[in-house]
Design an enzyme around this catalytic site. Structure first.
Site, mmCIF file in Angstrom:
data_model
loop_
_atom_site.group_PDB
_atom_site.id
_atom_site.type_symbol
_atom_site.label_atom_id
_atom_site.label_comp_id
_atom_site.label_asym_id
_atom_site.label_seq_id
_atom_site.Cartn_x
_atom_site.Cartn_y
_atom_site.Cartn_z
ATOM 1 N N ASP A 95 -8.629 -6.710 -4.492
ATOM 2 C CA ASP A 95 -8.237 -5.387 -3.975
ATOM 3 C C ASP A 95 -8.781 -4.321 -4.921
ATOM 4 O O ASP A 95 -8.279 -4.131 -6.019
ATOM 5 C CB ASP A 95 -6.703 -5.316 -3.898
ATOM 6 C CG ASP A 95 -6.201 -3.993 -3.311
ATOM 7 O OD1 ASP A 95 -7.017 -3.071 -3.125
ATOM 8 O OD2 ASP A 95 -4.994 -3.904 -3.043
ATOM 9 N N SER A 117 0.837 -1.199 0.000
ATOM 10 C CA SER A 117 0.000 0.000 0.000
ATOM 11 C C SER A 117 0.875 1.254 0.000
ATOM 12 O O SER A 117 1.727 1.397 -0.870
ATOM 13 C CB SER A 117 -0.945 -0.041 1.208
ATOM 14 O OG SER A 117 -1.979 0.883 1.062
ATOM 15 N N HIS A 132 -7.940 -5.289 -0.095
ATOM 16 C CA HIS A 132 -6.647 -4.624 0.033
ATOM 17 C C HIS A 132 -5.864 -5.134 1.242
ATOM 18 O O HIS A 132 -4.643 -5.253 1.202
ATOM 19 C CB HIS A 132 -6.883 -3.120 0.149
ATOM 20 C CG HIS A 132 -5.633 -2.313 0.229
ATOM 21 N ND1 HIS A 132 -4.677 -2.333 -0.759
ATOM 22 C CD2 HIS A 132 -5.171 -1.451 1.173
ATOM 23 C CE1 HIS A 132 -3.677 -1.519 -0.419
ATOM 24 N NE2 HIS A 132 -3.956 -0.982 0.748
#
Lengths: 402, 227
Positions: free
Chosen positions: A337, A171, A370
């Site tokens: 995601d 991320s 995610h």
């Protein structure tokens, strides 16, 4: 490694105070840089007083060739693989970092630093401004992903580490990985970027704006000076977290976990109490988050992600960011995601192909959304292990236990 | 005849020959050995449709190549990356466009041509990205295929093409002669060519070309750009 404080104590303490103490005197080693070694920020100002809080795991070898830098995500911190001193919970990447794990602390010297703008000991809006003796608040200059990476480079200089075997993160951590590879290609032997993108999308900026507006709409935010006022915009920050948390999960994961199940009741109450389990869960997530995170830090770090557009610094051609790079890349995305979808990972891969860099790219089948990069994903573990083992072999580091 | 000369050229250069029995034990296919033999040591190689990475591993370990792959199947990619190979999950019909000109010494397409949507485009891209292209494919002109069609009136199902027509990912079958014709259309030079019979043995060079097209169950071609 510092021994963490008993979690009960800090959890019971008012969160503003917890933020203050961790911000200035964290339960981690720190390095301080004075005005003689200022950090030039992208915002165009010099940060003359910089503190970086970090954790290390494992031992640096004599050749200094086994250092792995782990970069944390938006609400992460330096406690990647030890008990978190504030929450008392395991480190956020204990699935991947540890003895015998893919990022093997028996073989590698692992470093994880709190990001610039954070609230766990690296200089951020809740840190004390040495010029005033009060918390920076909004007087803290805006920071970028590149500023975070430049600060980490200062930490590595301090630790005497010239070259990293690997930079790894998911991320926002993945954004730092890409920035590292672009800014310091000669210092990065390999780069593992997970569930990330080379630029923050309009949709993701929009989600962040919702969170920031929730914080700033809380009367306790006090124009950013809540610490001086002795309050904390907990409701706003909790709502920001709740909204963000939805984006970290997939529809399937929410359905599997909660479906339409009711919370400790047989019938809907025909009111606005948390009838559904998913509501109760989100409220809990929000409440837990405000105990460990500073509201202004949330504004600053989300903003840093919004500003991230790696290609913009390279004539809008992402491949130029990696031109001539000798770094080995591994890019991983997850099928479910939708915050950092596979398309964004593919853009990175195409740019790396165009630049001639060595790259592996795998899309891992997962329904966890995610958050998958933080969770039990055996396929991710196998990929990370294979990638790191291969890098370690290439620089002559002895194999670990299988 | 250019094709025959190309075959002779390959047969005349056995010094790079790999230990076939060892490769076979590694789970390799004979066509992979033939492909690997065509690659000069220490080259930069892109393997399009790299499967689980068997050829990449062969090229890296036996030939010291900087070998990278593209593979469509997620399982193949993830298994290969977990073994430390540089493979990207992608689609040859799309992703080849992102590589710059002359990025590799060799671009390999092994047993994948017949599964691409645009074989001609893929070959053009290979010859753009690489200085040389190596292509191996099942020969639809093999006598058994012809036999199935001629006498049984059925699409062939063989050891190398084991899947029925309604389920096979192979949508663009061709014969050795068809491939030679395409190479001419693309203005590519055939530097080497090898045909393998159903036992994986090379069809003897002394045989005329129509025997190749009849007895060769698989073919391996090394192409270069003429210009």
């Amino acid at each position: 490694m510092n021994s963490p404080v008993p979690p009960e104590a800090s959890l019971r303490a008012p969160s503003a105070e917890t933020g203050r103490s961790e911000a200035d005197e964290p339960h981690s080693p720190v390095v301080r840089f004075g005005p003689d070694r200022p950090l030039r920020l992208d915002a165009g100002v010099l940060l003359g007083d910089l503190q970086i809080a970090y954790q290390t795991y494992g031992t640096l070898n004599a050749a200094r060739s086994n250092a792995v830098l782990v970069c944390h995500a938006l609400t992460g911190d330096q406690h990647a693989a030890n008990l978190n001193p504030v929450t008392g919970k395991p480190g956020w990447w204990e699935t991947l970092v540890g003895p015998g794990l893919p990022i093997d602390t028996d073989r590698f010297f692992v470093i994880c630093a709190n990001v610039l703008g954070g609230c766990m000991g690296t200089t951020g809006p809740s840190s004390t401004n040495p010029a005033t003796g009060r918390p920076y608040g909004l007087d803290m200059p805006l920071v970028t992903i590149r500023d975070m990476v430049n600060a980490q480079a200062m930490l590595l200089d301090h630790l005497g580490i010239e070259k990293l075997l690997c930079v790894a993160g998911g991320s926002m951590g993945g954004m730092q990985v890409l920035q590292w590879a672009a800014s310091y290609p000669e210092r990065v032997f390999s780069a593992l970027a997970i569930a990330t993108a080379a630029r923050h999308s309009a949709q993701n900026i929009a989600f962040h704006e919702v969170g920031r507006q929730a914080i700033m709409a809380d009367p306790d935010w006090h124009g950013g000076h809540y610490l001086a006022a002795g309050v904390n915009p907990q409701r706003g920050l909790a709502v920001a977290r709740m909204a963000a948390h939805i984006t970290y999960m997939s529809d399937q994961a929410l359905h599997r976990k909660f479906g339409r199940k009711l919370q400790n009741r047989q019938m809907p109450t025909f009111g606005f109490d948390a009838d559904f389990q998913v509501e109760s869960y989100l409220r809990h997530q929000g409440e837990a988050f405000v105990q460990r995170f500073d509201a202004n830090s949330y504004l600053y770090v989300t903003r840093a992600m919004d500003y991230f557009d790696l290609a913009a610094d390279y004539d809008d051609v992402l491949a130029n960011a990696f031109r001539g790079s000798k770094t080995r890349f591994c890019v991983v995305s997850f099928t479910s995601d939708w915050l950092f979808p596979t398309g964004g990972a593919r853009e990175i891969v195409h740019a790396l192909n165009a630049s001639g860099a060595s790259v592996s790219f795998a899309e891992v089948a997962s329904d966890k959304g995610h958050d998958a990069f933080l969770l039990e994903e055996p396929e991710l573990f196998a990929i990370a292990r294979g990638f790191l083992d291969s890098a370690a072999r290439a620089v002559g580091i002895t194999p670990g236990r299988s | 005849m250019a094709l025959r000369e190309a075959i002779r050229a390959h047969e005349a250069l056995p010094e790079g020959a790999l230990d076939e029995s060892r490769v076979r034990l590694q789970g390799g296919r004979t066509d992979l050995v033939v492909v690997a033999e065509m690659v000069a040591p220490s080259s930069r190689v892109l393997d399009v449709g790299s499967g689980d990475g068997a050829l990449l591993e062969l090229l890296a370990t036996e030939r010291g190549c900087d070998a990278r792959g593209i593979e469509l199947s997620r399982e193949g990619v993830n298994a290969g990356v977990a073994r430390g190979l540089a493979i990207i999950q992608g689609d040859a019909d799309v992703d080849l466009a992102y590589y710059p000109d002359d990025a590799f010494d060799y671009v390999i397409l092994s047993q994948t041509l017949q599964a691409t949507r645009r074989p001609r485009w893929v070959l053009e891209q290979m010859l753009r990205i690489g200085r040389r292209a190596i292509v191996s494919f099942p020969n639809f002109g093999h006598w058994r295929s012809r036999f199935d069609l001629l006498l049984n009136g059925r699409m062939p199902v063989t050891e190398n093409m084991p899947i029925s027509w309604y389920e096979t990912p192979n949508i663009h079958f061709c014969t050795i002669r068809d491939f030679v014709a395409l190479a001419e259309v693309l203005d590519a030079r055939i530097e080497k060519a090898v045909a393998l019979d159903s036992s994986g043995n090379r069809v003897r060079v002394t045989m005329p070309w129509w025997v190749w097209n009849l007895l060769g169950e698989q073919a391996v071609f090394l192409l270069t750009r003429k210009t």
